[in-house]
Design an enzyme around this catalytic site. Structure first.
Site, short mmCIF file in Angstrom:
data_model
loop_
_atom_site.label_atom_id
_atom_site.label_comp_id
_atom_site.label_asym_id
_atom_site.label_seq_id
_atom_site.Cartn_x
_atom_site.Cartn_y
_atom_site.Cartn_z
N LYS A 77 -8.78 0.36 -3.25
CA LYS A 77 -8.99 -1.00 -2.74
C LYS A 77 -10.48 -1.30 -2.54
O LYS A 77 -11.23 -0.45 -2.08
CB LYS A 77 -8.23 -1.12 -1.41
CG LYS A 77 -8.27 -2.48 -0.75
CD LYS A 77 -7.87 -3.62 -1.66
CE LYS A 77 -6.49 -3.43 -2.28
NZ LYS A 77 -6.22 -4.39 -3.37
N GLY A 96 0.89 -1.10 -3.43
CA GLY A 96 0.60 0.32 -3.27
C GLY A 96 1.02 1.03 -4.56
O GLY A 96 2.14 0.82 -5.06
N ALA A 97 0.11 1.85 -5.09
CA ALA A 97 0.33 2.38 -6.44
C ALA A 97 1.68 3.08 -6.63
O ALA A 97 2.41 2.76 -7.58
CB ALA A 97 -0.83 3.30 -6.80
N ASP A 142 -5.59 4.22 -6.61
CA ASP A 142 -4.67 3.60 -7.56
C ASP A 142 -4.79 4.21 -8.95
O ASP A 142 -3.91 4.03 -9.80
CB ASP A 142 -4.95 2.10 -7.67
CG ASP A 142 -4.34 1.37 -6.50
OD1 ASP A 142 -4.86 1.52 -5.38
OD2 ASP A 142 -3.32 0.69 -6.70
N GLN A 189 -4.52 -5.44 4.30
CA GLN A 189 -3.46 -4.42 4.32
C GLN A 189 -3.66 -3.43 5.48
O GLN A 189 -2.70 -2.85 5.97
CB GLN A 189 -3.44 -3.64 3.00
CG GLN A 189 -2.96 -4.44 1.81
CD GLN A 189 -4.11 -5.03 1.03
OE1 GLN A 189 -5.14 -5.37 1.58
NE2 GLN A 189 -3.94 -5.16 -0.28
O1 MRU Z 1 -3.53 -4.08 -3.64
P1 MRU Z 1 -2.68 -3.01 -3.04
O2 MRU Z 1 -2.23 -3.31 -1.65
O3 MRU Z 1 -1.55 -2.60 -3.96
O4 MRU Z 1 -3.67 -1.77 -2.96
C1 MRU Z 1 -3.21 -0.56 -2.42
C2 MRU Z 1 -4.27 0.45 -2.30
O5 MRU Z 1 -5.42 0.21 -2.61
C3 MRU Z 1 -3.86 1.81 -1.85
O6 MRU Z 1 -4.92 2.44 -1.19
C4 MRU Z 1 -3.48 2.62 -3.10
O7 MRU Z 1 -2.49 1.99 -3.83
C5 MRU Z 1 -3.08 3.98 -2.78
S1 MRU Z 1 -1.39 3.93 -2.26
C6 MRU Z 1 -0.75 5.26 -1.69
#
Ligand code: MRU
Length: 368
Positions: free
Chosen positions: A255, A54-55, A244, A203
């Site tokens: 994602k 998650g970013a 992200d 996720q």
């Molecule tokens: O690959 P990940 O699980 O790190 O991807 C996360 C996402 O795509 C979330 O939607 C994104 O980071 C927004 S987090 C608040």
């Protein structure tokens, strides 16, 4: 957020005052386990193996990774090596670079003997700022859900579709896309969430469903391909996802599969909102499709799937024929024209340069 009545953030300083603890998200929803990080190498591995993901949480972990590096060795060489090692962990979430640049600039400006203390203080500040930011996103996005509820006559449940996990597990607390949902739910507005499972790492099925369930928010897990059908049948009032990386023109990278949901929403006049903190804006980029690096992960995430048997034992099984070629593109870009609005801690704005500059004039000016 609370797990079995105990409040947790996703990352915190250990009682020893220097090591860092995180929730191991690779084990959720079946096992809740805390992992202790003691070196910058462990912090980097936690990010690349998606123990944390998650970013915003990637950024926060990188900040604490820099602090762990300074705990070990506060020299210029160690600072530069920590920056390089952490930056290499995941390419798409710009919060990583944002946090590392912030830490490197501040630490590089002081003498070596002050770096350790400053690094821990700044990492803690980044975490606190993320919590306050996400609460702000929750307030502004919660008002949009309240409006949708009022438009439905103040009696019907509001159905929100989300993709991946942009909840508290993706941030330090509260989340981005899910913060409005928690805010509305806590205010007594009936909300139901359609949770995209989000292949290949699931996720949505694993983390978003776990979070919403722990907080008592009604939700239904659906396969990734179901959203368009639900929208055609009036079963989705709005989509809210995270991002992200958001370009200065309002393109959003999230994602893989987010773009297809935005297309379906556009075709069905369903509002498509994106929740984001200031740290996700990349002021150096305009066109997201051309400019944002898209992470490609190991093909085994596509060819295999992991879970638990009904008896509770962990299991990983193969899905595709041995030898079949697999591609694992982890993110895609949704052009600004498909985004109804960006929900930030400073308010909701159009997905455009003017919209973002209106909310963040000082950031736009310093990036120019
Ligand atoms: O690959 P990940 O699980 O790190 O991807 C996360 C996402 O795509 C979330 O939607 C994104 O980071 C927004 S987090 C608040």
């Amino acid at each position: 957020m609370n797990i079995d009545g105990t409040h947790f953030r996703t990352i915190w300083l250990s009682d020893d005052g220097w090591s860092v603890e995180v929730i191991d998200q690779t084990l959720l929803p079946h096992v809740f386990e805390v992992m202790r990080l003691t070196t910058v190498a462990e912090a980097a591995a936690a990010i690349s193996t998606m123990v944390v993901r998650g970013a915003p949480l990637i950024g926060a972990t990188a900040a604490y990774g820099m602090a762990l590096a300074m705990h070990e060795d506060a020299s210029d060489q160690a600072l530069a090596a920590a920056y390089t090692a952490l930056l290499a962990t995941r390419p798409t979430a710009v919060n990583l670079r944002w946090a590392l640049d912030d830490m490197q600039t501040r630490l590089g400006a002081v003498a070596e003997d002050r770096r350790r203390e400053l690094a821990y203080a700044r990492a803690a500040e980044i975490c606190d700022d993320d919590v306050a930011t996400c609460q702000g996103i929750g307030r502004h996005g919660g008002a949009l859900i309240k409006d949708a509820y009022d438009r439905k006559g103040g009696k019907d449940v509001v159905n929100v579709l989300t993709h991946c996990n942009a909840g508290w597990l993706a941030t330090v607390d509260w989340g981005t896309a899910l913060a409005p949902i928690y805010t509305a739910h806590n205010a007594g507005i009936p909300v139901h969430v359609w949770v995209d499972e989000t292949r290949p790492r699931n996720q949505g099925a694993a983390l978003t469903a776990y979070e919403l369930g722990s907080h008592g928010v009604p939700h239904t897990v659906i396969v990734d391909n179901a959203g368009g059908h639900l929208m055609q049948h009036g079963m989705v009032d709005m989509c809210i996802t995270g991002t992200d990386r958001t370009t200065a023109h309002g393109d959003v990278c999230n994602k893989i599969g987010t773009y297809l949901k935005a297309l379906a929403a556009h075709d069905n006049n369903v509002p498509f909102y994106v929740g984001l903190p200031h740290s996700t804006i990349d002021w150096t980029l305009g066109d997201g499709v051309a400019g944002i690096p898209i992470e490609q992960r190991d093909g085994t995430e596509v060819s295999h799937i992991s879970g638990v048997t009904d008896g509770g034992a962990g299991a990983t099984v193969r899905l595709v024929p041995k030898g079949a070629a697999v591609g694992n593109y982890a993110f895609d870009v949704t052009p600004a024209r498909l985004v109804t609005g960006l929900i930030t801690e400073r308010g909701v704005c159009p997905a455009s340069r003017d919209g973002l500059v209106g909310l963040y004039p000082e950031q736009a000016a310093s990036a120019a």
